[in-house]
Write a protein that holds these residues in place. Structure first.
Motif, PDB file in Angstrom:
ATOM      1  N   CYS A 112       6.314   9.259  -0.263  1.00  0.00           N
ATOM      2  CA  CYS A 112       5.544   8.070  -0.612  1.00  0.00           C
ATOM      3  C   CYS A 112       5.850   7.020   0.446  1.00  0.00           C
ATOM      4  O   CYS A 112       6.946   6.470   0.471  1.00  0.00           O
ATOM      5  CB  CYS A 112       5.936   7.581  -2.001  1.00  0.00           C
ATOM      6  N   VAL A 146       1.049   5.548   0.107  1.00  0.00           N
ATOM      7  CA  VAL A 146       0.339   6.779   0.449  1.00  0.00           C
ATOM      8  C   VAL A 146       1.261   7.954   0.177  1.00  0.00           C
ATOM      9  O   VAL A 146       2.340   8.059   0.787  1.00  0.00           O
ATOM     10  CB  VAL A 146      -0.109   6.789   1.916  1.00  0.00           C
ATOM     11  N   TYR A 158       1.729  10.846  -8.505  1.00  0.00           N
ATOM     12  CA  TYR A 158       1.508   9.504  -8.004  1.00  0.00           C
ATOM     13  C   TYR A 158       2.841   8.787  -7.783  1.00  0.00           C
ATOM     14  O   TYR A 158       3.761   8.957  -8.575  1.00  0.00           O
ATOM     15  CB  TYR A 158       0.713   8.672  -9.003  1.00  0.00           C
ATOM     16  N   GLN A 179       0.858  -1.187   0.000  1.00  0.00           N
ATOM     17  CA  GLN A 179       0.000   0.000   0.000  1.00  0.00           C
ATOM     18  C   GLN A 179       0.892   1.233   0.000  1.00  0.00           C
ATOM     19  O   GLN A 179       1.874   1.299   0.743  1.00  0.00           O
ATOM     20  CB  GLN A 179      -0.919   0.023   1.231  1.00  0.00           C
ATOM     21  N   TYR A 197       1.684  -1.486  -8.068  1.00  0.00           N
ATOM     22  CA  TYR A 197       1.011  -0.834  -6.940  1.00  0.00           C
ATOM     23  C   TYR A 197       1.061   0.678  -7.115  1.00  0.00           C
ATOM     24  O   TYR A 197       2.086   1.228  -7.534  1.00  0.00           O
ATOM     25  CB  TYR A 197       1.698  -1.219  -5.615  1.00  0.00           C
ATOM     26  N   TRP A 198      -0.031   1.315  -6.737  1.00  0.00           N
ATOM     27  CA  TRP A 198      -0.157   2.762  -6.908  1.00  0.00           C
ATOM     28  C   TRP A 198      -0.747   3.397  -5.658  1.00  0.00           C
ATOM     29  O   TRP A 198      -1.604   2.806  -4.984  1.00  0.00           O
ATOM     30  CB  TRP A 198      -1.069   3.078  -8.085  1.00  0.00           C
ATOM     31  N   GLY A 199      -0.304   4.622  -5.401  1.00  0.00           N
ATOM     32  CA  GLY A 199      -0.945   5.419  -4.373  1.00  0.00           C
ATOM     33  C   GLY A 199      -2.120   6.182  -4.953  1.00  0.00           C
ATOM     34  O   GLY A 199      -2.425   6.089  -6.150  1.00  0.00           O
ATOM     35  N   GLN A 200      -2.758   6.966  -4.109  1.00  0.00           N
ATOM     36  CA  GLN A 200      -3.961   7.693  -4.526  1.00  0.00           C
ATOM     37  C   GLN A 200      -3.637   9.040  -5.171  1.00  0.00           C
ATOM     38  O   GLN A 200      -4.516   9.666  -5.764  1.00  0.00           O
ATOM     39  CB  GLN A 200      -4.893   7.908  -3.323  1.00  0.00           C
ATOM     40  N   GLY A 201      -2.393   9.471  -5.028  1.00  0.00           N
ATOM     41  CA  GLY A 201      -1.963  10.726  -5.636  1.00  0.00           C
ATOM     42  C   GLY A 201      -2.036  11.900  -4.682  1.00  0.00           C
ATOM     43  O   GLY A 201      -2.794  11.901  -3.710  1.00  0.00           O
ATOM     44  N   THR A 202      -1.232  12.896  -4.972  1.00  0.00           N
ATOM     45  CA  THR A 202      -1.240  14.136  -4.208  1.00  0.00           C
ATOM     46  C   THR A 202      -1.166  15.297  -5.199  1.00  0.00           C
ATOM     47  O   THR A 202      -0.390  15.269  -6.154  1.00  0.00           O
ATOM     48  CB  THR A 202      -0.084  14.179  -3.190  1.00  0.00           C
TER      49      THR A 202
END
Length: 126
Positions: free
Chosen positions: A22, A5, A98, A3, A115-120
Motif C-alpha cells: 500500500c 495505491v 483494501y 492517496q 482514505y482508501w485505495g482502490q483495492g487489489t
C-alpha cells in the motif's frame, strides 16, 4: 489528502503466499493508522490488520483472529508504504483487499478511516 495505491494481488494456490503493498502519497503518514480490509463478493468489508503509531518510530500491530500467525503487517515510512505479508492462504480468503489510512478510534471499523485505495484482487484457488 492522502492517496493510497494497493498492489501485489493475484492468483495463488491454497497454502501459498502473497505480499500486498500500500503506497501512500500526498502527505507523510508516519503517525497515521493504516489498516487492511478485505471484501468478498456479496459480503461486508472486514478488518484484516492494522499498524498504529505508538510513539517515535514504534508501532502497534493488530490482527483479526482469523489471520493471526499467518499474516504480518509492516511499514516502511521512508517509502511511505505499508505491507501485508500473507502466508498459508485459504480459498475463503479470496477477496478484494483494501488499505485505508486515518486516525480512527477503533481501527477495526472500516467506517472510521478517512482514505482508501482502490483495492487489489486476491484469488486463492483450492
Amino acid at each position: 489528502q492522502v492517496q493510497l495505491v494497493e498492489s501485489g494481488g493475484g492468483l495463488v494456490q491454497a497454502g501459498g503466499s502473497l505480499r500486498l503493498s500500500c503506497a501512500a502519497s500526498g502527505r507523510t503518514f508516519n503517525t497515521y493508522t493504516v489498516g487492511w480490509f478485505r471484501q468478498a463478493p456479496g459480503k461486508e468489508r472486514r478488518f484484516v490488520a492494522a499498524t498504529r503509531w505508538r510513539r517515535g518510530s514504534t508501532y502497534y500491530a493488530d490482527y483479526a483472529d482469523s489471520v493471526k500467525g499467518r499474516f504480518t503487517i509492516s511499514r516502511d515510512n521512508a517509502k511511505n508504504t505499508v505491507y501485508l505479508q500473507m502466508k498459508s492462504l485459504k480459498a475463503e480468503e479470496t477477496a478484494v483487499y483494501y488499505c485505508a489510512a486515518g486516525r480512527p478510534g477503533d481501527w477495526s471499523m472500516a467506517t472510521n478511516y478517512d482514505y482508501w485505495g482502490q483495492g487489489t484482487q486476491v484469488t486463492v484457488s483450492s
